[in-house]
Design an enzyme around this catalytic site. Structure first.
Site, short mmCIF file in Angstrom:
data_model
loop_
_atom_site.label_atom_id
_atom_site.label_comp_id
_atom_site.label_asym_id
_atom_site.label_seq_id
_atom_site.Cartn_x
_atom_site.Cartn_y
_atom_site.Cartn_z
N TRP A 1 0.83 -1.21 0.00
CA TRP A 1 0.00 0.00 0.00
C TRP A 1 0.85 1.25 0.00
O TRP A 1 0.54 2.21 -0.70
CB TRP A 1 -1.00 0.00 1.16
CG TRP A 1 -2.01 -1.09 1.02
CD1 TRP A 1 -2.21 -2.16 1.85
CD2 TRP A 1 -2.98 -1.25 -0.04
NE1 TRP A 1 -3.22 -2.96 1.38
CE2 TRP A 1 -3.71 -2.42 0.23
CE3 TRP A 1 -3.30 -0.52 -1.19
CZ2 TRP A 1 -4.74 -2.89 -0.61
CZ3 TRP A 1 -4.31 -0.97 -2.02
CH2 TRP A 1 -5.02 -2.13 -1.73
N ASP B 1 -1.77 6.82 6.16
CA ASP B 1 -2.81 5.89 5.72
C ASP B 1 -3.09 4.95 6.90
O ASP B 1 -2.28 4.09 7.21
CB ASP B 1 -2.30 5.11 4.51
CG ASP B 1 -3.28 4.04 4.03
OD1 ASP B 1 -4.36 3.89 4.64
OD2 ASP B 1 -2.97 3.36 3.03
N LYS C 1 -12.04 -1.81 6.57
CA LYS C 1 -11.25 -2.69 7.41
C LYS C 1 -11.74 -2.63 8.86
O LYS C 1 -11.97 -3.64 9.48
CB LYS C 1 -9.76 -2.31 7.37
CG LYS C 1 -9.19 -2.12 5.96
CD LYS C 1 -8.98 -3.41 5.20
CE LYS C 1 -8.73 -3.24 3.71
NZ LYS C 1 -7.72 -2.29 3.30
C1 LIG Z 1 -7.15 -1.80 1.95
C2 LIG Z 1 -6.13 -0.78 2.05
C3 LIG Z 1 -6.03 0.27 1.11
C4 LIG Z 1 -6.91 0.36 -0.11
O1 LIG Z 1 -8.12 0.88 0.22
P1 LIG Z 1 -9.23 1.18 -0.89
O2 LIG Z 1 -10.31 1.75 -0.04
O3 LIG Z 1 -9.56 -0.13 -1.52
O4 LIG Z 1 -8.67 2.14 -1.86
C5 LIG Z 1 -5.05 1.22 1.29
N1 LIG Z 1 -4.22 1.18 2.34
C6 LIG Z 1 -4.28 0.19 3.26
C7 LIG Z 1 -3.35 0.21 4.42
C8 LIG Z 1 -5.24 -0.81 3.15
O5 LIG Z 1 -5.31 -1.78 4.07
#
Ligand SMILES: *Cc1c(COP(=O)(O)O)cnc(C)c1O
Length: 356
Positions: A101, A168, A192
């Protein structure tokens, strides 16, 4: 049979939330109308999004000089939107590369300015969190991924730098207390640990907004969404509703401190079994182990498929590891119970008895 869903995302939410969300689809607050058919400007929905915003502020103790937004496009859109807004074409931003990511965040930021990857754990397939780096003095911010959903590492301490952190937090937001003051921007996809897929929460410091000299598409400008209270375009109403219900559930169950305590207990229970059991090994450095996504492998790879079958038969679903890591990954987000983790531990012990 009781099912325990260890899916990495979209993932489990509390059972109460599923029930309340289902009720809201059928008949929202006794109105006779569905959440899916009412105007996003109606009083019912305005109350929902306001409550969602208030709950983010309360649960994470977000100071007043930060804005809270609910956007769409996932965390993946934030990879570029954050850079578009915060990184001028002649400026530098520092990035930490700790997994798939963060690599994507780096790739998406590159067209907008100078992206300086100051540390990476790619040399060991992202099995640790880099330490001992320095952010260059000219960097405007340091971007990091707080929890690496795929490899199973997590920052247990955030970097000590004197520039804003851009983070993030998709896979560990609301799992533990964070000192929001240290961040310029936090973003997280809902699916998540916050709610149904389809919305992304953005927490941004006042001073970082409206600084860009770049001509931004209206919808890519944070200022637009601040001015319009996250209603510039039709917001993802159901994901916001589900997120509000999940946050209310966190609050009703003791808030973030209590959630962190439960997560600690679940993670230590599972890691203790991985370390004890003669058939399994952890994947990442112990000090950097994630409390949300627990990755492990079997010493005898030939037995992996049989273990996945044994787990499914016991109701433990979706434990197959990501293809880039192999083995297993048990995602134990807020809504996973200790009972679910204990069930998986029991399956591991039984498997050892039969195959050890
Ligand atoms: C799942 C995830 C993403 C992607 O998220 P989307 O909402 O599908 O764009 C980005 N960063 C992390 C850490 C993730 O676990």
């Amino acid at each position: 049979m009781k099912i325990y869903n260890f899916s990495p995302g979209p993932s489990i939410l509390p059972k109460e939330v599923f029930e309340q969300a289902a009720q809201g689809v059928l008949n929202l607050n006794g109105s006779g109308l569905s959440i899916l058919e009412i105007s996003h400007r109606s009083r019912d929905f305005t109350e929902i999004i306001t409550k969602a915003r208030d709950l983010v502020r309360e649960l994470l103790d977000v100071p007043k000089n930060y804005h809270i937004l609910f956007l769409s496009g996932g965390a993946s859109t934030q990879f570029l939107m954050s850079a578009m807004n915060l990184l001028p074409s002649n400026g530098t931003a520092a990035y930490l590369d700790t997994g798939s990511w963060s690599s994507k965040a780096i790739k998406e930021a590159k067209p907008y300015g100078n992206v300086d990857v100051i540390a990476s754990s790619k040399d060991r397939n992202y099995a640790y969190i880099p330490k001992g780096y320095k952010a260059p003095s000219e960097a405007l911010y340091l971007h990091l991924t707080s929890n690496n959903t795929i490899s199973g590492t997590q920052f247990h301490e955030f970097p000590e730098v004197n520039i804003p952190l851009v983070c993030d937090m998709s896979s560990d937001i609301f799992s533990r207390p964070v000192d929001v003051k240290r961040f310029g921007l936090i973003y997280a996809g809902a699916q998540k640990n916050m709610g149904p897929a389809g919305t992304t929460v953005v927490i941004i410091h006042d001073e970082l907004v409206g600084q860009s000299e770049r001509i931004l598409p209206t919808i890519m400008d944070y200022q637009t969404h601040i001015d319009k209270d996250s209603m510039f375009n039709t917001p993802p109403v159901f994901p916001i509703y589900g997120s509000m219900l999940t946050m209310q559930w966190i609050k009703d169950n003791g808030g973030i401190a209590a959630a962190a305590e439960r997560n600690e207990k679940k993670a230590s229970t599972l890691y203790a079994e991985i370390d004890r059991n003669s058939l399994f090994d952890g994947v990442v450095d112990k000090e950097d182990r994630s409390k949300m996504n627990v990755t492990f492998v079997m010493r005898d790879v030939a037995n992996e498929a049989a273990f996945i079958d044994a787990a499914s038969e016991a109701g433990c679903m979706s434990i197959k590891g990501h293809r880039s890591v192999g083995g297993f990954r048990a995602s134990i987000y807020n809504a996973m119970t200790l009972e679910g983790v204990e069930k998986l531990v029991y399956v591991m012990q039984e498997f050892e008895r039969a195959n050890g």
